[in-house]
Motif scaffolding. Structure first.
Motif, PDB file in Angstrom:
ATOM      1  N   LYS A 145       0.860  -1.179   0.000  1.00 36.27           N
ATOM      2  CA  LYS A 145       0.000   0.000   0.000  1.00 36.27           C
ATOM      3  C   LYS A 145       0.903   1.238   0.000  1.00 36.27           C
ATOM      4  O   LYS A 145       1.698   1.422   0.944  1.00 36.27           O
ATOM      5  N   THR A 146       0.792   2.051  -1.036  1.00 32.16           N
ATOM      6  CA  THR A 146       1.764   3.133  -1.242  1.00 32.16           C
ATOM      7  C   THR A 146       1.057   4.446  -1.561  1.00 32.16           C
ATOM      8  O   THR A 146       0.087   4.465  -2.330  1.00 32.16           O
ATOM      9  N   ILE A 147       1.576   5.522  -0.978  1.00 27.98           N
ATOM     10  CA  ILE A 147       1.033   6.852  -1.285  1.00 27.98           C
ATOM     11  C   ILE A 147       2.134   7.661  -1.969  1.00 27.98           C
ATOM     12  O   ILE A 147       3.272   7.708  -1.473  1.00 27.98           O
ATOM     13  N   VAL A 148       1.813   8.273  -3.087  1.00 28.61           N
ATOM     14  CA  VAL A 148       2.727   9.245  -3.692  1.00 28.61           C
ATOM     15  C   VAL A 148       2.289  10.616  -3.191  1.00 28.61           C
ATOM     16  O   VAL A 148       1.115  10.979  -3.304  1.00 28.61           O
ATOM     17  N   ILE A 149       3.243  11.335  -2.604  1.00 23.40           N
ATOM     18  CA  ILE A 149       2.939  12.695  -2.132  1.00 23.40           C
ATOM     19  C   ILE A 149       3.740  13.620  -3.039  1.00 23.40           C
ATOM     20  O   ILE A 149       4.967  13.449  -3.176  1.00 23.40           O
ATOM     21  N   GLY A 150       3.070  14.567  -3.659  1.00 19.37           N
ATOM     22  CA  GLY A 150       3.823  15.372  -4.615  1.00 19.37           C
ATOM     23  C   GLY A 150       3.112  16.632  -5.021  1.00 19.37           C
ATOM     24  O   GLY A 150       2.254  17.160  -4.295  1.00 19.37           O
ATOM     25  N   SER A 151       3.533  17.076  -6.200  1.00 19.49           N
ATOM     26  CA  SER A 151       3.013  18.334  -6.710  1.00 19.49           C
ATOM     27  C   SER A 151       2.679  18.166  -8.185  1.00 19.49           C
ATOM     28  O   SER A 151       3.547  17.765  -8.978  1.00 19.49           O
ATOM     29  N   GLY A 152       1.440  18.471  -8.532  1.00 15.42           N
ATOM     30  CA  GLY A 152       1.010  18.503  -9.930  1.00 15.42           C
ATOM     31  C   GLY A 152       1.414  17.271 -10.719  1.00 15.42           C
ATOM     32  O   GLY A 152       1.340  16.139 -10.247  1.00 15.42           O
ATOM     33  N   GLU A 153       1.920  17.531 -11.955  1.00 19.36           N
ATOM     34  CA  GLU A 153       2.184  16.418 -12.878  1.00 19.36           C
ATOM     35  C   GLU A 153       3.400  15.605 -12.452  1.00 19.36           C
ATOM     36  O   GLU A 153       3.488  14.413 -12.765  1.00 19.36           O
ATOM     37  N   ALA A 154       4.360  16.219 -11.736  1.00 18.72           N
ATOM     38  CA  ALA A 154       5.538  15.454 -11.293  1.00 18.72           C
ATOM     39  C   ALA A 154       5.083  14.267 -10.438  1.00 18.72           C
ATOM     40  O   ALA A 154       5.523  13.126 -10.636  1.00 18.72           O
ATOM     41  N   GLY A 155       4.175  14.523  -9.509  1.00 20.84           N
ATOM     42  CA  GLY A 155       3.667  13.456  -8.649  1.00 20.84           C
ATOM     43  C   GLY A 155       2.819  12.465  -9.423  1.00 20.84           C
ATOM     44  O   GLY A 155       2.895  11.252  -9.197  1.00 20.84           O
ATOM     45  N   ALA A 156       2.009  12.988 -10.373  1.00 19.65           N
ATOM     46  CA  ALA A 156       1.135  12.105 -11.150  1.00 19.65           C
ATOM     47  C   ALA A 156       1.967  11.141 -11.986  1.00 19.65           C
ATOM     48  O   ALA A 156       1.673   9.941 -12.053  1.00 19.65           O
ATOM     49  N   HIS A 157       3.039  11.641 -12.611  1.00 21.49           N
ATOM     50  CA  HIS A 157       3.891  10.754 -13.422  1.00 21.49           C
ATOM     51  C   HIS A 157       4.566   9.709 -12.550  1.00 21.49           C
ATOM     52  O   HIS A 157       4.727   8.559 -12.962  1.00 21.49           O
ATOM     53  N   MET A 158       4.955  10.114 -11.343  1.00 21.37           N
ATOM     54  CA  MET A 158       5.567   9.141 -10.425  1.00 21.37           C
ATOM     55  C   MET A 158       4.549   8.035 -10.115  1.00 21.37           C
ATOM     56  O   MET A 158       4.877   6.841 -10.169  1.00 21.37           O
ATOM     57  N   ALA A 159       3.313   8.437  -9.789  1.00 16.94           N
ATOM     58  CA  ALA A 159       2.289   7.440  -9.453  1.00 16.94           C
ATOM     59  C   ALA A 159       2.052   6.501 -10.639  1.00 16.94           C
ATOM     60  O   ALA A 159       1.986   5.280 -10.460  1.00 16.94           O
ATOM     61  N   LEU A 160       1.976   7.066 -11.849  1.00 15.22           N
ATOM     62  CA  LEU A 160       1.719   6.219 -13.022  1.00 15.22           C
ATOM     63  C   LEU A 160       2.868   5.239 -13.242  1.00 15.22           C
ATOM     64  O   LEU A 160       2.651   4.075 -13.581  1.00 15.22           O
ATOM     65  N   SER A 161       4.120   5.714 -13.000  1.00 17.57           N
ATOM     66  CA  SER A 161       5.250   4.803 -13.221  1.00 17.57           C
ATOM     67  C   SER A 161       5.290   3.695 -12.158  1.00 17.57           C
ATOM     68  O   SER A 161       5.759   2.596 -12.426  1.00 17.57           O
ATOM     69  N   LEU A 162       4.774   3.959 -10.965  1.00 21.31           N
ATOM     70  CA  LEU A 162       4.802   2.944  -9.896  1.00 21.31           C
ATOM     71  C   LEU A 162       3.657   1.933 -10.015  1.00 21.31           C
ATOM     72  O   LEU A 162       3.647   0.915  -9.331  1.00 21.31           O
ATOM     73  N   ARG A 163       2.702   2.241 -10.889  1.00 20.31           N
ATOM     74  CA  ARG A 163       1.525   1.375 -11.026  1.00 20.31           C
ATOM     75  C   ARG A 163       1.904  -0.035 -11.469  1.00 20.31           C
ATOM     76  O   ARG A 163       1.213  -1.010 -11.183  1.00 20.31           O
ATOM     77  N   LEU A 164       3.054  -0.151 -12.168  1.00 20.54           N
ATOM     78  CA  LEU A 164       3.540  -1.472 -12.585  1.00 20.54           C
ATOM     79  C   LEU A 164       3.939  -2.315 -11.373  1.00 20.54           C
ATOM     80  O   LEU A 164       3.978  -3.526 -11.433  1.00 20.54           O
ATOM     81  N   ARG A 165       4.249  -1.631 -10.256  1.00 20.45           N
ATOM     82  CA  ARG A 165       4.738  -2.319  -9.067  1.00 20.45           C
ATOM     83  C   ARG A 165       3.638  -2.681  -8.072  1.00 20.45           C
ATOM     84  O   ARG A 165       3.735  -3.658  -7.360  1.00 20.45           O
ATOM     85  N   THR A 166       2.648  -1.809  -7.997  1.00 20.10           N
ATOM     86  CA  THR A 166       1.587  -2.055  -7.013  1.00 20.10           C
ATOM     87  C   THR A 166       0.256  -1.506  -7.517  1.00 20.10           C
ATOM     88  O   THR A 166       0.215  -0.469  -8.189  1.00 20.10           O
ATOM     89  N   ASP A 167      -0.815  -2.199  -7.167  1.00 16.18           N
ATOM     90  CA  ASP A 167      -2.139  -1.674  -7.538  1.00 16.18           C
ATOM     91  C   ASP A 167      -2.824  -1.024  -6.333  1.00 16.18           C
ATOM     92  O   ASP A 167      -3.966  -0.626  -6.409  1.00 16.18           O
ATOM     93  N   GLN A 168      -2.079  -0.916  -5.227  1.00 16.46           N
ATOM     94  CA  GLN A 168      -2.652  -0.265  -4.025  1.00 16.46           C
ATOM     95  C   GLN A 168      -2.017   1.123  -3.892  1.00 16.46           C
ATOM     96  O   GLN A 168      -1.156   1.346  -3.039  1.00 16.46           O
ATOM     97  N   LEU A 169      -2.432   1.995  -4.775  1.00 14.55           N
ATOM     98  CA  LEU A 169      -1.701   3.256  -4.948  1.00 14.55           C
ATOM     99  C   LEU A 169      -2.646   4.458  -4.868  1.00 14.55           C
ATOM    100  O   LEU A 169      -3.735   4.439  -5.434  1.00 14.55           O
ATOM    101  N   ALA A 170      -2.192   5.504  -4.142  1.00 13.05           N
ATOM    102  CA  ALA A 170      -2.944   6.762  -4.123  1.00 13.05           C
ATOM    103  C   ALA A 170      -1.976   7.905  -4.383  1.00 13.05           C
ATOM    104  O   ALA A 170      -0.797   7.817  -4.023  1.00 13.05           O
ATOM    105  N   TYR A 171      -2.469   8.942  -5.006  1.00 12.40           N
ATOM    106  CA  TYR A 171      -1.645  10.137  -5.233  1.00 12.40           C
ATOM    107  C   TYR A 171      -2.268  11.323  -4.510  1.00 12.40           C
ATOM    108  O   TYR A 171      -3.411  11.693  -4.769  1.00 12.40           O
ATOM    109  N   VAL A 172      -1.486  11.946  -3.588  1.00 10.44           N
ATOM    110  CA  VAL A 172      -1.938  13.155  -2.901  1.00 10.44           C
ATOM    111  C   VAL A 172      -1.190  14.342  -3.503  1.00 10.44           C
ATOM    112  O   VAL A 172       0.038  14.469  -3.355  1.00 10.44           O
ATOM    113  N   ASN A 173      -1.924  15.191  -4.180  1.00  6.97           N
ATOM    114  CA  ASN A 173      -1.351  16.381  -4.816  1.00  6.97           C
ATOM    115  C   ASN A 173      -1.297  17.481  -3.747  1.00  6.97           C
ATOM    116  O   ASN A 173      -2.190  18.322  -3.651  1.00  6.97           O
ATOM    117  N   HIS A 174      -0.238  17.446  -2.959  1.00  9.53           N
ATOM    118  CA  HIS A 174      -0.116  18.292  -1.768  1.00  9.53           C
ATOM    119  C   HIS A 174      -0.148  19.785  -2.113  1.00  9.53           C
ATOM    120  O   HIS A 174      -0.733  20.589  -1.389  1.00  9.53           O
TER     121      HIS A 174
END
Ligand SMILES: Cc1cc2nc3c(=O)[nH]c(=O)nc-3n(C[C@H](O)[C@H](O)[C@H](O)COP(=O)(O)OP(=O)(O)OC[C@H]3O[C@@H](n4cnc5c(N)ncnc54)[C@H](O)[C@@H]3O)c2cc1C
Length: 302
Positions: A145-174
């Motif tokens: 279970k993983t949370i990406v904490i980030g800003s705008g598209e930088a965080g979104a791209h990180m979350a999309l790239s990690l999707r190959l690793r885990t399907d328990q993923l959330a992105y918080v656009n801080h």
């Protein structure tokens, strides 16, 4: 006036220390100047380095590198180099306390600094349960279970790239920087939960273990692991720029891929301040590579 050093190295991270070990073994008078704060001082555990299957912290790796280089007479000083000037006989650096360092050749191993929020709980977790680089640590979040904490598209791209690793993923656009509708659609298509809200607190356990985040709207999200991705990292290439070296658009210092020499005679650049994937192992390899060519330059000068 003191005799100039053969080599001045700015930066005692993996790149600078590895170069120092080789230059010391060539018997070149070498000085390493370091300000004491970089990516390698932040990372609590490198988990992908040959010889360290259980991980090694950046601090430990740096210390081993420093003591190793000192065996060959390499000197280390703690200082922040403020200015670099080219002189007829080499280079003159000035430190923050007014000290002056002279050397024939200059190696810049100054790294970069990730843009990170000022959360007190963050530092103990970096490299242990909160990560910055999917190449280094994507493995650590596999099926977790993983949370990406980030800003705008930088965080979104990180979350999309990690999707190959885990399907328990959330992105918080801080920072709540807007996302394009296409990216929002991609997050939804990959079933990545998306929150556009400020994080008010990281929830962590002693020893650097991430547990989740408390959000400004009162919600709590629990998870085992996190990635941070804010974009806008600071590449520390100011000294190269002072010497008139034209840097890349994101301020990385361009070098010859074979020698790691910059376009400025007598100046080399290695590690994260250069243009490449940002890994400690690559930084070490480049440090060794530059040392070989700096040695050739010094020998051809005698
Ligand atoms: C959380 C985290 C996890 C990571 N995980 C991994 C991993 O698992 N595997 C991996 O291979 N890599 C990992 N990395 C990346 C790795 O830390 C970097 O690639 C590596 O530190 C680069 O080494 P470097 O020597 O180029 O720069 P740095 O380690 O940043 O060292 C640069 C040094 O230069 C000094 N400096 C800068 N400017 C000046 C100045 N003007 N005067 C004096 N000194 C100066 C700084 O104080 C610093 O000590 C991770 C990074 C982070 C932040």
């Amino acid at each position: 006036m003191d005799k100039p050093f053969d080599c001045l190295i700015v930066g005692a991270g993996p790149a600078g220390c590895q170069a120092a070990i080789l230059l010391g073994r060539y018997d070149h008078r070498t000085l390493v100047i370091d300000a004491g704060y970089g990516r390698s001082t932040l990372c609590r555990s490198y988990n992908n380095i040959l010889g360290w299957p259980d991980g090694i912290s950046g601090e430990q790796l740096r210390l081993l590198g420093k003591f190793h280089a000192m065996q060959y007479g390499v000197q280390f000083v703690e200082d922040q180099v403020q200015t670099a000037e080219a002189k007829e006989e080499g280079f003159l650096l000035k430190g923050s306390k007014g000290d002056v360092y002279r050397g024939k050749l200059l190696l810049l191993a100054t790294g970069l600094i990730d843009r990170l929020p000022d959360w007190p709980e963050l530092t103990a977790c970096l490299g242990r349960s909160i990560y910055v680089c999917p190449d280094c640590d994507g493995y650590e979040v596999a099926d977790r279970k993983t949370i990406v904490i980030g800003s705008g598209e930088a965080g979104a791209h990180m979350a999309l790239s990690l999707r190959l690793r885990t399907d328990q993923l959330a992105y918080v656009n801080h920072e709540q920087k807007p996302l394009s509708p296409e990216i929002v659609q991609q997050l939804a298509a990959k079933e990545i939960g998306y929150k556009e809200v400020e994080v008010s607190q990281l929830l962590t356990e002693r020893g650097g273990y991430f547990q989740g985040v408390r959000l400004k709207n009162g919600e709590t999200l629990l998870a085992d692991k996190a990635f941070v991705a804010f974009g806008g990292n600071h590449v520390r290439s100011e000294l190269a720029e002072q010497l008139g070296i034209e840097c890349e658009p994101h301020h990385h210092i361009p070098t010859d891929p074979r020698t790691k020499q910059t376009r400025h005679p007598g100046v080399w650049a290695v590690g994260d301040v250069g243009v490449h994937s940002q890994l400690a192992t690559i930084a070490m390899g480049e440090g060794a590579q530059a040392a070989i060519w700096m040695n050739k330059a010094l020998l051809s000068d005698t």
